[in-house]
Design an enzyme around this catalytic site. Structure first.
Site, short mmCIF file in Angstrom:
data_model
loop_
_atom_site.label_atom_id
_atom_site.label_comp_id
_atom_site.label_asym_id
_atom_site.label_seq_id
_atom_site.Cartn_x
_atom_site.Cartn_y
_atom_site.Cartn_z
CB SER A 62 118.09 61.95 -66.58
OG SER A 62 117.03 62.06 -67.53
CE LYS B 187 117.97 63.06 -62.20
NZ LYS B 187 118.32 61.94 -60.96
CE1 TYR C 241 114.95 64.78 -62.67
CE2 TYR C 241 114.82 65.14 -64.96
CZ TYR C 241 114.96 64.29 -63.89
OH TYR C 241 115.09 63.03 -64.08
N1 LIG Z 1 110.72 58.10 -65.04
C1 LIG Z 1 111.60 58.85 -65.72
O1 LIG Z 1 111.29 59.06 -67.28
C2 LIG Z 1 113.18 59.01 -65.64
C3 LIG Z 1 113.90 59.19 -66.70
C4 LIG Z 1 115.21 59.57 -66.38
C5 LIG Z 1 115.77 59.53 -65.06
N2 LIG Z 1 114.83 59.14 -64.01
C6 LIG Z 1 115.39 58.94 -62.55
O2 LIG Z 1 115.08 57.82 -61.89
C7 LIG Z 1 115.00 57.98 -60.70
C8 LIG Z 1 113.98 57.19 -60.10
O3 LIG Z 1 112.57 57.85 -60.63
P1 LIG Z 1 111.31 56.99 -61.09
O4 LIG Z 1 111.02 57.38 -62.35
O5 LIG Z 1 111.28 55.74 -60.59
O6 LIG Z 1 110.26 58.02 -59.94
P2 LIG Z 1 109.37 57.33 -59.01
O7 LIG Z 1 108.75 56.31 -59.37
O8 LIG Z 1 108.72 58.94 -58.57
O9 LIG Z 1 110.29 57.23 -57.88
C9 LIG Z 1 111.01 58.22 -57.15
C10 LIG Z 1 111.50 57.26 -55.99
O10 LIG Z 1 112.41 58.23 -55.03
C11 LIG Z 1 111.83 58.43 -53.61
N3 LIG Z 1 111.86 59.48 -53.01
C12 LIG Z 1 111.28 60.71 -53.66
N4 LIG Z 1 111.65 61.78 -52.86
C13 LIG Z 1 112.53 61.19 -51.57
C14 LIG Z 1 112.98 61.94 -50.48
N5 LIG Z 1 113.12 62.95 -50.29
N6 LIG Z 1 113.72 61.12 -49.51
C15 LIG Z 1 113.82 59.68 -49.97
N7 LIG Z 1 113.35 59.11 -51.15
C16 LIG Z 1 112.50 59.74 -51.91
C17 LIG Z 1 110.32 57.81 -53.82
O11 LIG Z 1 109.72 57.17 -52.79
P3 LIG Z 1 108.85 57.58 -51.49
O12 LIG Z 1 107.94 58.65 -51.90
O13 LIG Z 1 108.43 56.81 -50.72
O14 LIG Z 1 109.93 58.65 -50.65
C18 LIG Z 1 110.38 56.98 -54.77
O15 LIG Z 1 110.72 55.56 -54.28
C19 LIG Z 1 115.18 59.53 -60.44
O16 LIG Z 1 116.44 59.99 -60.04
C20 LIG Z 1 114.70 60.03 -61.83
O17 LIG Z 1 115.21 61.58 -61.89
C21 LIG Z 1 113.41 59.03 -64.25
#
Ligand SMILES: NC(=O)c1ccc[n+]([C@@H]2O[C@H](COP(=O)([O-])OP(=O)(O)OC[C@H]3O[C@@H](n4cnc5c(N)ncnc54)[C@H](OP(=O)(O)O)[C@@H]3O)[C@@H](O)[C@H]2O)c1
Length: 262
Positions: A139, A156, A152
């Protein structure tokens, strides 16, 4: 033996968008997440739309026993994984001391331990074969401390540094390693972290599809560091030119402006 890209956290947000972008390019997939109905639906849809093989595994990666089971199955099976996407991740919002320890432990297990174990297990196989590619999702948070989301942001920073280290280590084995550092992106992430994005306008957030498109193009070029969008690149560079006390104070102020969802 057909090759597959294994994507963790593929049931929503950035992971789902990456799955779609890769399927569009004809890649077979193994999707991993906890929600079976979502995975079933996505697998059926991607198979139908793009005529690729889409398998899925239901696994809570924050549970070491379940992760061991998944790794065991992958070891025993005859699947060839040529791309590992470590995308699954969660955040917690608020002072560390105000959090339930179980939420913090889940964050550490998922964001760092599971990701490292998957890099170790699948990276070992790839190194033995002399080829493969790993994408870890960090991130823009990786580039600075983040008061009120301290664990968090720290997780990262770990992913960023681990990935850059692995890139150099695995180069001589023919394995490519990249790290994706998205900025604020529209997904369920904020809701799951119980954050209300009052201060951040929705229009300022990138879409997960945009992030995924930039990422698959950057993977083709074997970019080390993938930071989608100029605003986000600026966010990662600015802390280098400011004193650390100012960086952590400003970061704390901005993060604190976000409010807790009820
Ligand atoms: N959104 C942002 O602004 C942002 C910015 C920078 C980085 N990121 C990073 O991008 C990545 C994806 O995030 P996102 O924004 O796409 O969020 P999201 O929509 O909440 O997706 C998270 C994914 O991880 C899965 N997950 C959560 N806990 C889990 C577990 N214990 N075991 C297996 N799978 C699990 C969830 O599926 P289930 O609930 O089905 O398990 C979901 O598919 C993360 O690493 C996050 O830190 C996000």
């Amino acid at each position: 033996m057909p090759s597959h890209a294994l994507i963790t956290g593929a049931s929503s947000g950035i992971g789902l968008a990456l799955a779609e972008a890769l399927a569009r390019r004809g890649r077979n997939l193994i999707l991993v997440a906890r929600q079976r109905p979502a995975l079933e639906c996505i697998a059926a849809e991607l198979t139908q739309r793009f005529a690729v093989q889409v398998l899925f595994r239901v696994c809570d990666l924050s549970q070491p026993v379940q992760l061991s089971g998944l790794l065991h199955e992958l070891e025993q099976g005859d699947l060839h994984i040529d791309l590992l996407v470590n995308n699954a991740g969660v955040g917690t919002y608020g002072a560390l001391v105000a959090q339930d320890w179980s939420d913090e432990q889940r964050l550490i297990e998922l964001n760092m331990l599971a990701l490292t174990r998957l890099c170790h297990a699948i990276g070992t196989v790839m190194a033995g074969q002399g080829s493969g590619q790993i994408l870890n999702v960090a991130s823009v948070a990786a580039f600075q401390p983040g008061p009120w989301m301290s664990s968090y942001y720290a997780s990262k920073a770990y992913v960023l540094h681990l990935s850059e280290g692995l890139r150099e280590e695995l180069k001589e084995y023919g394995v490519k390693v990249s790290v994706l550092c998205p900025g604020p992106t529209r997904s369920a992430f904020f809701r799951n972290a119980r954050m209300e994005l009052g201060a951040l306008q929705d229009s300022k957030l990138m879409s997960a599809e945009e992030v995924a498109l930039i990422t698959v193009r950057a993977l083709d070029k074997n970019r080390a560091l993938i930071i989608p969008g100029w605003r986000n690149r600026l966010l990662t560079i600015a802390p280098r030119f400011l004193p650390r006390w100012l960086v952590r104070r400003m970061a704390g102020r901005i993060i604190r402006r976000v409010s807790l969802a009820s």
